[in-house]
Design a protein around this motif. Structure first.
Motif, mmCIF file in Angstrom:
data_model
loop_
_atom_site.group_PDB
_atom_site.id
_atom_site.type_symbol
_atom_site.label_atom_id
_atom_site.label_comp_id
_atom_site.label_asym_id
_atom_site.label_seq_id
_atom_site.Cartn_x
_atom_site.Cartn_y
_atom_site.Cartn_z
ATOM 1 N N CYS A 19 0.836 -1.204 0.000
ATOM 2 C CA CYS A 19 0.000 0.000 0.000
ATOM 3 C C CYS A 19 0.868 1.251 0.000
ATOM 4 O O CYS A 19 1.913 1.307 0.655
ATOM 5 N N GLN A 23 -3.059 4.668 1.799
ATOM 6 C CA GLN A 23 -3.910 3.757 1.034
ATOM 7 C C GLN A 23 -4.264 2.547 1.904
ATOM 8 O O GLN A 23 -3.405 1.975 2.562
ATOM 9 N N GLU A 27 -8.433 -0.442 -0.815
ATOM 10 C CA GLU A 27 -8.190 0.405 -1.983
ATOM 11 C C GLU A 27 -7.168 -0.237 -2.919
ATOM 12 O O GLU A 27 -7.303 -0.149 -4.142
ATOM 13 N N GLU A 30 -8.962 -2.937 -4.863
ATOM 14 C CA GLU A 30 -9.786 -2.310 -5.903
ATOM 15 C C GLU A 30 -8.929 -1.886 -7.089
ATOM 16 O O GLU A 30 -9.311 -2.067 -8.245
ATOM 17 N N GLU A 31 -7.754 -1.318 -6.814
ATOM 18 C CA GLU A 31 -6.852 -0.882 -7.874
ATOM 19 C C GLU A 31 -6.346 -2.090 -8.674
ATOM 20 O O GLU A 31 -6.290 -2.052 -9.910
ATOM 21 N N SER A 34 -9.080 -3.394 -10.908
ATOM 22 C CA SER A 34 -9.279 -2.473 -12.017
ATOM 23 C C SER A 34 -8.220 -2.672 -13.095
ATOM 24 O O SER A 34 -8.532 -2.711 -14.287
#
Length: 49
Positions: A19, A23, A27, A30-31, A34
């Motif tokens: 991280c 962060q 998160e 999620e990144e 994505s």
């Protein structure tokens, strides 16, 4: 709808080590998802199909 995913302490430690400052592990996940959805795959050195 929110789902809960249980992960081991070792995996949580690994996530937290990747991280960026400020962060959360959520998160970061999620990144990563994505990037995977956009690129279709993660790049791994030495990996080939």
């Amino acid at each position: 709808m929110t789902q809960t995913l249980e992960i081991s302490d070792d995996l949580m430690d690994r996530l937290e080590s990747h991280c960026e400052e400020g962060q959360s592990p959520e998160e970061l996940v999620e990144e990563l998802v994505s990037v995977y959805e956009t690129e279709g795959t993660f790049l791994q050195e030495g990996y080939s199909e």
